[in-house]
Design a protein around this motif. Structure first.
Motif, PDB file in Angstrom:
ATOM      1  N   LEU A 303       0.856  -1.175   0.000  1.00 40.80           N
ATOM      2  CA  LEU A 303       0.000   0.000   0.000  1.00 40.80           C
ATOM      3  C   LEU A 303       0.897   1.233   0.000  1.00 40.80           C
ATOM      4  O   LEU A 303       1.945   1.248   0.642  1.00 40.80           O
ATOM      5  CB  LEU A 303      -0.901  -0.007   1.239  1.00 40.80           C
ATOM      6  N   ARG A 304       0.463   2.278  -0.706  1.00 42.36           N
ATOM      7  CA  ARG A 304       1.264   3.483  -0.832  1.00 42.36           C
ATOM      8  C   ARG A 304       0.414   4.720  -0.595  1.00 42.36           C
ATOM      9  O   ARG A 304      -0.815   4.657  -0.551  1.00 42.36           O
ATOM     10  CB  ARG A 304       1.894   3.564  -2.239  1.00 42.36           C
ATOM     11  N   GLY A 322       1.977   4.575   3.307  1.00 38.14           N
ATOM     12  CA  GLY A 322       1.823   3.132   3.174  1.00 38.14           C
ATOM     13  C   GLY A 322       3.138   2.470   2.851  1.00 38.14           C
ATOM     14  O   GLY A 322       4.005   3.066   2.193  1.00 38.14           O
ATOM     15  N   ALA A 323       3.299   1.232   3.312  1.00 40.36           N
ATOM     16  CA  ALA A 323       4.535   0.485   3.073  1.00 40.36           C
ATOM     17  C   ALA A 323       4.362  -0.936   3.589  1.00 40.36           C
ATOM     18  O   ALA A 323       3.475  -1.201   4.414  1.00 40.36           O
ATOM     19  CB  ALA A 323       5.716   1.138   3.780  1.00 40.36           C
ATOM     20  N   PRO A 331       1.306  -5.564   4.458  1.00 39.29           N
ATOM     21  CA  PRO A 331       1.297  -4.148   4.107  1.00 39.29           C
ATOM     22  C   PRO A 331       0.442  -3.351   5.101  1.00 39.29           C
ATOM     23  O   PRO A 331      -0.573  -3.848   5.600  1.00 39.29           O
ATOM     24  CB  PRO A 331       0.665  -4.114   2.711  1.00 39.29           C
ATOM     25  N   ILE A 332       0.864  -2.121   5.391  1.00 36.99           N
ATOM     26  CA  ILE A 332       0.089  -1.247   6.261  1.00 36.99           C
ATOM     27  C   ILE A 332      -0.037   0.128   5.620  1.00 36.99           C
ATOM     28  O   ILE A 332       0.746   0.497   4.745  1.00 36.99           O
ATOM     29  CB  ILE A 332       0.721  -1.093   7.667  1.00 36.99           C
ATOM     30  N   ALA A 333      -1.045   0.868   6.076  1.00 38.01           N
ATOM     31  CA  ALA A 333      -1.226   2.243   5.597  1.00 38.01           C
ATOM     32  C   ALA A 333      -2.007   3.019   6.636  1.00 38.01           C
ATOM     33  O   ALA A 333      -2.759   2.454   7.438  1.00 38.01           O
ATOM     34  CB  ALA A 333      -1.967   2.263   4.258  1.00 38.01           C
ATOM     35  N   MET A 334      -1.840   4.331   6.613  1.00 40.05           N
ATOM     36  CA  MET A 334      -2.716   5.247   7.321  1.00 40.05           C
ATOM     37  C   MET A 334      -3.538   5.981   6.278  1.00 40.05           C
ATOM     38  O   MET A 334      -3.069   6.222   5.153  1.00 40.05           O
ATOM     39  CB  MET A 334      -1.923   6.213   8.195  1.00 40.05           C
ATOM     40  N   ASP A 351      -7.464   0.777  -3.600  1.00 39.32           N
ATOM     41  CA  ASP A 351      -7.235   0.687  -5.040  1.00 39.32           C
ATOM     42  C   ASP A 351      -5.734   0.719  -5.306  1.00 39.32           C
ATOM     43  O   ASP A 351      -5.106   1.774  -5.232  1.00 39.32           O
ATOM     44  CB  ASP A 351      -7.926   1.851  -5.746  1.00 39.32           C
ATOM     45  N   VAL A 352      -5.165  -0.443  -5.603  1.00 44.89           N
ATOM     46  CA  VAL A 352      -3.752  -0.554  -5.922  1.00 44.89           C
ATOM     47  C   VAL A 352      -3.634  -0.794  -7.416  1.00 44.89           C
ATOM     48  O   VAL A 352      -3.873  -1.907  -7.897  1.00 44.89           O
ATOM     49  CB  VAL A 352      -3.077  -1.689  -5.128  1.00 44.89           C
ATOM     50  N   ARG A 353      -3.346   0.278  -8.142  1.00 44.75           N
ATOM     51  CA  ARG A 353      -3.201   0.215  -9.592  1.00 44.75           C
ATOM     52  C   ARG A 353      -4.401  -0.423 -10.268  1.00 44.75           C
ATOM     53  O   ARG A 353      -4.280  -1.315 -11.122  1.00 44.75           O
ATOM     54  CB  ARG A 353      -1.916  -0.513  -9.975  1.00 44.75           C
ATOM     55  N   GLY A 354      -5.588   0.020  -9.848  1.00 45.46           N
ATOM     56  CA  GLY A 354      -6.804  -0.420 -10.505  1.00 45.46           C
ATOM     57  C   GLY A 354      -7.401  -1.703  -9.971  1.00 45.46           C
ATOM     58  O   GLY A 354      -8.472  -2.124 -10.429  1.00 45.46           O
TER      59      GLY A 354
END
Length: 371
Positions: A303-304, A322-323, A331-334, A351-354
């Protein structure tokens, strides 16, 4: 006519980073180590042993004078006159509309003396705002950033690595405190705060060119304890796991401290006016348009920042950081989502690249060290 270009500044530890084979990048106008070998190995070392960071790109602004405390109470959202000598406080500086200009750590060095530590990219803004806001007070504001180097040692073995090299009794340095001591025979301001979720110390070195002596002594003494040099990449994944905000991502001039779930740093009960008070009082009374949540991926795709967050197919927010998490193995994200959103029901995806990647909504922080 082309715009002039400026080479990034280098810290007093630049040669050491080059000799260690660091990958160097331009960060906020400074040439800083991104990683030395493996950011995952550096991250893991901080969680299990210790890591050594060059943070000399951060800014140090000194306030000295009979009304230093009153000036900071007016300029910042915190109640800095209540901070005891030798202690520190996490706080923020906001605009009149309550938007965050930077998050800060403020050390009270004496009855009439404070040191404000600002994020590298925001030093000019913070120094200028402090000077302007303090102009009606009997205090001198000086940007001393160029005079300092800053080294941080973080991790569960930080105490046993640092203890033989300092005149300080480290048990006496409480969390969010800072005192004048020596490290490797060099006079420093030795503080205990941290940005990784681990115990550790910050070493403010003045003059800046004394930093290589301290770095070398720490690396030599810490090698048998697993100490490694660590770069900005691992620092970012460590602070994400610890749920700590980063200016420009979780904090910005478009957000108030209440949006970020950090309304506790706004001291509306302190006497007198301060910049942003009216807007922040209003923000404290109204429901938040946005709130910050944690997300943990169920798959392996990272996640980014800047990815849409969806619940049952409808966009309800966006990721701010995200990272992959080396500690959690996922993977984690805020992310900021609608303030009144019920996160206890529904299917959440990012949504990761669609392609929608399923995630779990988790409580921040992702990681808490064991006492």
């Amino acid at each position: 006519m082309s715009e002039p270009t400026f080479a990034p500044r280098v810290t007093a530890l630049h040669k050491i980073h080059e000799e260690a084979g660091a990958t160097l990048v331009d960060f906020a106008g400074w040439l800083m180590p991104l990683r030395y070998a493996s950011e995952t190995a550096e991250h893991t070392a901080v969680r299990e042993a210790a890591g050594l960071f060059d943070l000399s790109h951060m800014g140090e602004i000194r306030l000295v004078g009979p009304q230093a405390a009153e000036a900071l109470d007016h300029a910042l959202v915190g109640f800095l006159s209540k901070v005891k000598v030798g202690r520190a406080r996490y706080t923020m500086i906001t605009a009149e509309d309550g938007g965050v200009l930077d998050d800060l750590i403020v050390y009270r060095l004496g009855e009439q003396e404070y040191l404000v530590v600002a994020n590298a990219a925001n030093v000019p803004v913070v120094a200028s705002a402090l000077a302007e806001r303090a102009s009606d007070f009997d205090v001198e504001v000086t940007d001393e950033s160029a005079a300092y180097s800053l080294i941080a040692i973080q991790g569960p073995r930080a105490v046993e690595i640092l203890a033989p090299l300092t005149d300080a009794n480290l048990d006496d340095i409480r969390y969010y405190a800072g005192y004048e001591h020596t490290v490797a025979g060099v006079p420093v301001l030795l503080a205990r705060t941290g940005y990784t979720g681990e115990d550790g110390f910050e070493i403010f070195v003045k003059p800046a060119d004394k930093a290589p002596e301290i770095w070398a002594a720490l690396m030599a003494g810490g090698a048998r304890h697993g100490l490694v040099p660590a770069g900005l990449s691992s620092r970012d994944t460590l602070r994400m796991e610890a749920g700590m905000p980063l200016y420009g991502q979780e904090l910005s001039a478009d957000l108030t401290p209440f949006d970020a779930g950090l309304g506790r740093v706004v001291k509306l009960d302190k006497p007198g006016d301060f910049v942003g008070r009216a807007a922040l009082e209003e923000a404290s009374r109204t429901s938040r348009e946005r709130r910050l949540i944690g997300l943990a991926g169920r798959g392996r795709r990272p996640l980014r920042k800047g990815q849409d967050v969806l619940r049952d197919g409808a966009v309800i927010g966006v990721t701010t950081s995200g990272a992959p998490s080396p500690t959690l193995g996922r993977p984690i994200a805020m992310a900021y989502v609608d303030g009144d959103l019920d996160t206890s029901t529904g299917t959440f995806t990012v949504d990761v690249r669609g392609r929608g990647e399923e995630v779990d909504v988790v409580e921040l922080p992702f990681y808490k060290r064991q006492p």
